[in-house]
Motif scaffolding. Sequence first.
Motif, PDB file in Angstrom:
ATOM      1  N   THR A 270       0.836  -1.199   0.000  1.00 54.68           N
ATOM      2  CA  THR A 270       0.000   0.000   0.000  1.00 54.68           C
ATOM      3  C   THR A 270       0.872   1.251   0.000  1.00 54.68           C
ATOM      4  N   PRO A 271       1.389   1.652  -1.140  1.00 53.48           N
ATOM      5  CA  PRO A 271       2.216   2.862  -1.193  1.00 53.48           C
ATOM      6  C   PRO A 271       1.482   4.111  -0.716  1.00 53.48           C
ATOM      7  N   ALA A 272       0.155   4.134  -0.878  1.00 56.95           N
ATOM      8  CA  ALA A 272      -0.608   5.319  -0.494  1.00 56.95           C
ATOM      9  C   ALA A 272      -0.492   5.628   0.989  1.00 56.95           C
ATOM     10  N   ALA A 273      -0.203   4.604   1.803  1.00 58.26           N
ATOM     11  CA  ALA A 273      -0.055   4.816   3.234  1.00 58.26           C
ATOM     12  C   ALA A 273       1.160   5.689   3.551  1.00 58.26           C
ATOM     13  N   PHE A 274       2.094   5.774   2.606  1.00 57.59           N
ATOM     14  CA  PHE A 274       3.317   6.553   2.807  1.00 57.59           C
ATOM     15  C   PHE A 274       3.280   7.872   2.025  1.00 57.59           C
ATOM     16  N   LEU A 275       2.090   8.231   1.556  1.00 53.90           N
ATOM     17  CA  LEU A 275       1.962   9.386   0.668  1.00 53.90           C
ATOM     18  C   LEU A 275       2.410  10.687   1.323  1.00 53.90           C
ATOM     19  N   ARG A 276       2.245  10.797   2.630  1.00 50.74           N
ATOM     20  CA  ARG A 276       2.584  12.043   3.321  1.00 50.74           C
ATOM     21  C   ARG A 276       4.000  12.039   3.913  1.00 50.74           C
ATOM     22  N   MET A 277       4.725  10.956   3.745  1.00 54.72           N
ATOM     23  CA  MET A 277       6.076  10.912   4.297  1.00 54.72           C
ATOM     24  C   MET A 277       7.019  11.762   3.460  1.00 54.72           C
ATOM     25  N   ARG A 278       7.879  12.500   4.130  1.00 54.69           N
ATOM     26  CA  ARG A 278       8.811  13.412   3.480  1.00 54.69           C
ATOM     27  C   ARG A 278      10.253  13.037   3.809  1.00 54.69           C
ATOM     28  N   TYR A 279      11.164  13.642   3.086  1.00 50.83           N
ATOM     29  CA  TYR A 279      12.596  13.434   3.293  1.00 50.83           C
ATOM     30  C   TYR A 279      12.950  13.633   4.769  1.00 50.83           C
ATOM     31  N   GLY A 280      13.613  12.637   5.354  1.00 48.54           N
ATOM     32  CA  GLY A 280      14.004  12.721   6.751  1.00 48.54           C
ATOM     33  C   GLY A 280      13.012  12.122   7.727  1.00 48.54           C
ATOM     34  N   ASP A 281      11.784  11.831   7.299  1.00 47.21           N
ATOM     35  CA  ASP A 281      10.803  11.207   8.185  1.00 47.21           C
ATOM     36  C   ASP A 281      11.252   9.794   8.544  1.00 47.21           C
ATOM     37  N   SER A 282      10.700   9.274   9.632  1.00 48.60           N
ATOM     38  CA  SER A 282      11.184   8.014  10.190  1.00 48.60           C
ATOM     39  C   SER A 282      10.151   6.900  10.077  1.00 48.60           C
ATOM     40  N   GLU A 292       9.574   9.037  -4.400  1.00 54.28           N
ATOM     41  CA  GLU A 292       9.113   9.501  -5.708  1.00 54.28           C
ATOM     42  C   GLU A 292       7.764  10.195  -5.592  1.00 54.28           C
ATOM     43  N   MET A 293       6.969   9.779  -4.618  1.00 55.34           N
ATOM     44  CA  MET A 293       5.680  10.442  -4.425  1.00 55.34           C
ATOM     45  C   MET A 293       5.890  11.885  -3.983  1.00 55.34           C
ATOM     46  N   GLU A 294       6.818  12.109  -3.076  1.00 51.47           N
ATOM     47  CA  GLU A 294       7.126  13.474  -2.649  1.00 51.47           C
ATOM     48  C   GLU A 294       7.671  14.284  -3.822  1.00 51.47           C
ATOM     49  N   GLU A 295       8.495  13.658  -4.654  1.00 48.52           N
ATOM     50  CA  GLU A 295       9.065  14.344  -5.808  1.00 48.52           C
ATOM     51  C   GLU A 295       7.977  14.866  -6.736  1.00 48.52           C
ATOM     52  N   HIS A 296       6.970  14.041  -7.001  1.00 48.43           N
ATOM     53  CA  HIS A 296       5.887  14.456  -7.896  1.00 48.43           C
ATOM     54  C   HIS A 296       4.960  15.468  -7.229  1.00 48.43           C
TER      55      HIS A 296
END
Length: 406
Positions: A270-282, A292-296
């Motif tokens: 389920t990639p959508a579960a990580f949709l809000r994760m950003r660079y540096g998140d844990s 790549e989701m953050e990139e787009h």
Amino acid sequence: SCQPRAPDYIVQKYVDNRILFANKWWDMKVFMLVANTSPYFVLYHRGYLRTSKMHSSGSSAKHTNTGSDLSSDSGLDSQDLLAIAQSELLGSSVLEHPSESGSKATEDAVDAEQVFDEDTLNENSKKQTLNVFNMEEAEEATLEKWEPEEVHSGAVWELGENFWTFDDFQDKMAKENVIGSRYVDSVFDTYMKKVVNMLFHSVRDNLNRTEGAYELFQLNFIIDQKFVIHYLGSRSIDPEEAFPNVDELKEFKATFLETLAGVTLEHQDTPAAFLRMRYGDSYGQWRVAFSEMEEHQLDLKFDPCSTFRRNLMVHKGSIFKNAWLHNYAEKRHAANKREMNKYINNKWATCKHRPTKEMMSSCIRNTISYRYKIYIAKEGIEYQDGYVENRIRDLIARKESEAKGG
């Protein structure tokens, strides 16, 4: 320079001014995980330190086997790292060289121009199954020995390995006021995430998007006496072989494997579960280095010349000043002493009401002995004979003095 350079040959100067850890040579292992390729999700995780049983004599030792010990003289250069990464990372099940005719991504790959919204991700995730994620069946990999086969330094040294966690390293170095108590968190981890991001982008155009695939890489670093971090190399590795089977790392390894499986399986499913994760998140001890989701979503463009346009290393003087400001050794000593006294005083509050000195002594003795042993273990000092009895006499004397004063 950020001008393209041919990656055929990389020449690096041997680093002969390594900083010592407990008067020993050592290197640092960290991990880069490509948890998913559709969409790309890349994470960083701390590893461990290997220290040799060879003690330094203060002279520069020259290796006869320097294959994995060559490094740059002034830290990472974006184009050098690009060339090294392309030569080292390409060739695994996920990171493969394109064929002569020009290989293309698999048909079920996500198009590079696709906008990743929640509906698209949910639809794609239904088609994905982690049919190749099996640690036990993964191809075995062997950790390369970093120690030299022969050392010429005017003496013969015993070679071998000891292992430390990054927490051990930080605690030991901070106690000696070499680094601050947050060096690994604030300096090393920050730099490693940038390096992992750089390594991934250096080979991104050559990657194959394979459904259900993942890849784990081990990266090797050393730090010199100026506190410049040097990248030595990387290799694809079986997760089960990522940590040596030693008692010092047993618990750390178990947590590492559990969270690796968790983040990989969940992102594959389920990639959508990580949709809000950003660079540096844990995710546990894993840190997001690229999504790549953050990139787009944010229309990000990776620019190595911008990321590494200046020296990212913290100056040695700043590190020493930070260590002095933290004064970790003295604060740790005071905290250990407070902890011991707290438990002894709490127990003494009960024991001091016993009717005789012998009964008071018998009541408090075990607590003082036990807490003192914990204290000297944390301090790394020798056991002082007579400490327990002297402490009991002091407590009784203080009680008698208070009684007379009252």
